[in-house]
Design an enzyme around this catalytic site. Structure first.
Site, PDB file in Angstrom:
ATOM      1  N   HIS A 188       0.815  -1.336   0.033  1.00  0.00           N
ATOM      2  CA  HIS A 188      -0.021   0.579   0.100  1.00  0.00           C
ATOM      3  C   HIS A 188       0.873   0.979  -0.408  1.00  0.00           C
ATOM      4  O   HIS A 188       2.290   1.076   0.369  1.00  0.00           O
ATOM      5  CB  HIS A 188      -0.862  -0.049   1.299  1.00  0.00           C
ATOM      6  CG  HIS A 188      -0.095   0.203   2.408  1.00  0.00           C
ATOM      7  ND1 HIS A 188      -0.221   1.142   3.632  1.00  0.00           N
ATOM      8  CD2 HIS A 188      -0.244  -0.862   3.288  1.00  0.00           C
ATOM      9  CE1 HIS A 188       0.282   0.587   4.389  1.00  0.00           C
ATOM     10  NE2 HIS A 188       0.568  -0.497   4.786  1.00  0.00           N
ATOM     11  N   CYS A 222       2.292  -5.024   6.974  1.00  0.00           N
ATOM     12  CA  CYS A 222       2.367  -4.944   5.756  1.00  0.00           C
ATOM     13  C   CYS A 222       3.766  -3.747   5.227  1.00  0.00           C
ATOM     14  O   CYS A 222       4.456  -3.671   5.425  1.00  0.00           O
ATOM     15  CB  CYS A 222       1.055  -3.845   5.485  1.00  0.00           C
ATOM     16  SG  CYS A 222      -0.781  -4.926   5.331  1.00  0.00           S
TER      17      CYS A 222
END
Length: 545
Positions: free
Chosen positions: A446, A465
């Site tokens: 992301h 992440c």
């Protein structure tokens, strides 16, 4: 860097408890001479290659059973041997009418030098194989003895599984390596080599090519280790910059020369311009800030002994044995956690790369693979329960406006905790776009509003992440074959403030790996910090194997 292709790395066999970012995921003519052991310059050639074509030398299949009874340690390779010989009508592979073929000598030499593969082990009956081959009567006419033929084949499969296959899958799992292990049918590989048309044989090994490059540096560092002169460099000031003059500069010059970064005058005590170039090249290889300033961090790296680097190389050679080989005709992404880099490949060629931020030591990014299926513009961030518990709830207790000030909203309650999500917007923790590859770890790629972190040398800051420095570029790459998504439309969707899911027409594999030593696109050995402390346990397993 194929890392470099990394021909890296889909179902995972284990699931682990992990506090992550918490997002829901919607023939060659054979040589005629007899060669028992070729010149040393040839022994490093790949084993696959020049095998004897099917010949008049046949044997009864029951002889294979008798052989395995006499050599029970080969029993684990019985299936491969039967498949191989059945496919060639039980004819000899390592002997033709002129005797033993050249590749048999290459195989023996590779087996004799298993330490050059970064291993302490060898194949079963190694001594017996040398004895049997050494006693061959090259002047004897007629059909050759079957024992050396079968021993060579059994040794081939043993070598292949040890050197190219690596340790048992249970070892990689114990190292938290959830990338699927590569699957290779070595019997099929041999059969295909035998059937390949003349001139089309591939002299490559069924292993991630980083392995071969690391093997080359293993030899170089063993040569450095043999010098026994790796005395620590001791600084006489805080840092050294171009123009400085010090006896320590001379020691640094010599060290850079030995490491292959510098080819100039090693006697000078002046930090010159050509030395500055060498320092920056070395800093690049070591994952340091490339500013030409020699400080404690760089000196510490230069002081790491060749023996320790040898261990590091061996550990990463073993990891390279595990890596699956992606389709060379397919796009794929690779993330090397210790390098903090994302690599984007198109048909097996590196297109571009960029910095990433990975998980902190207590929130490690998982080593696994997936298939990018969705691009989500202007995403919500569904805050994981662990973060709600540790950060959001205490924040709400301190500040009644905490939710509003963080552009969040409560959508319900679960297990006594509020269910919280952060609305789309420029300050959303996921930034303006995310890339989903459904997995049980809640890991994805992301954007991030914290752009400054991408300039840090060490970039382990996330909850697991992977934050991407150039997300819009990645979105354009993934959607480049979709005519409905132009660069302008992608940019608009990223800034729309309204969540929009886009399903890729074709999923793109992503491999998240862990390599603390690798060879870059310029052929230079790179070393990185073992940020998750994984090298030592694998090194121990290698030594005990």
């Amino acid at each position: 860097m194929r890392f470099q292709t990394l021909q890296f790395f889909s179902a995972l066999l284990l699931a682990i408890t992990f506090s992550a970012c918490g997002q829901e995921n919607k023939p060659v003519t054979q040589p005629k001479k007899q060669v028992a052991k070729p010149d040393m310059k040839d022994w490093n050639n790949s084993i696959p290659g020049n095998f004897a074509e099917k010949s008049t030398y046949h044997f009864d299949s029951t002889m294979l059973d008798a052989f395995l009874k006499n050599y029970p340690k080969y029993e684990s390779y019985a299936g491969d041997m039967r498949k191989f010989y059945r496919g060639r009508g039980f004819t000899y592979a390592w002997f033709d009418k002129d005797g033993m073929i050249e590749q048999a000598g290459n195989l023996r030499n590779r087996i004799d030098h298993m330490d050059d593969e970064g291993l302490n082990s060898t194949v079963p009956y190694h001594a017996q194989l040398d004895s049997v081959i050494g006693s061959l009567d090259e002047s004897a006419a007629g059909k050759p003895d079957l024992t050396p033929e079968l021993m060579l084949t059994a040794s081939y499969f043993a070598f292949a599984k040890i050197v190219w296959g690596g340790m048992d899958a249970s070892v990689s799992k114990s190292m938290d390596w959830y990338l699927p292990r590569k699957k290779v049918s070595y019997a099929n590989a041999l059969d295909s080599l035998l059937k390949a048309p003349v001139g089309e044989l591939k002299n490559s090994e069924p292993v991630y090519r980083q392995y071969e490059m690391l093997r080359t540096y293993l030899k170089r560092y063993r040569s450095l280790d043999s010098m026994k002169n790796w005395e620590p460099i001791k600084m006489d000031k805080k840092a050294y910059k171009p123009g400085d003059n010090s006896p320590v500069i001379t020691a640094i010059r010599k060290r850079l020369y030995l490491l292959g970064d510098f080819a100039g005058d090693t006697a000078s005590a002046v930090y010159s311009a050509d030395m500055n170039d060498a320092v920056k090249a070395c800093q690049h290889r070591l994952g340091l800030t490339e500013d030409g300033v020699i400080g404690n961090g760089m000196i510490s790296e230069l002081n790491i002994t060749p023996q320790k680097r040898i261990t590091q190389i061996m550990v990463n050679m073993e990891r390279a044995r595990w890596v699956p080989i992606p389709d060379p005709e397919q796009d794929y992404l690779v993330v090397n956690i210790p390098d903090y880099r994302l690599f984007v490949y198109q048909k097996d060629s590196l297109v571009w790369s960029c910095n990433v931020v990975v998980g902190k030591a207590m929130n490690k990014t998982v080593i696994f693979s997936g298939d990018v299926k969705y691009v989500v513009f202007s995403p919500y961030w569904n805050v994981p329960p662990s973060i709600v518990r540790k950060e959001v709830v205490p924040g709400m207790a301190r500040n009644k406006n905490y939710i509003a000030s963080h552009n969040m909203e409560i959508t319900g309650r679960l297990g006594g905790l509020p269910v919280v999500r952060q609305k789309p917007g420029p300050n959303n923790s996921l930034g303006k776009v995310k890339f989903l590859f459904p997995n049980s770890y809640n890991i994805y790629l992301h954007d991030s509003p914290a752009k400054s972190l991408f300039n840090e040398t060490t970039r382990a800051f996330s909850h697991g992440c992977i934050r991407v420095q150039e997300p819009e570029k990645l979105a354009n790459f993934l959607l480049r074959n979709d005519s409905s998504w132009t660069p302008e439309k992608i940019n608009a969707a990223m800034n729309a403030g309204k969540e929009q899911y886009v399903t890729l027409k074709k999923t793109v594999p992503v491999y998240i790996g862990y390599f603390t030593a690798f060879v870059d696109s310029k052929g230079k050995i790179n070393f990185r910090k073992d940020i998750y402390s994984k090298d030592a346990s694998l090194a121990k397993a290698l030594m005990e194997n």
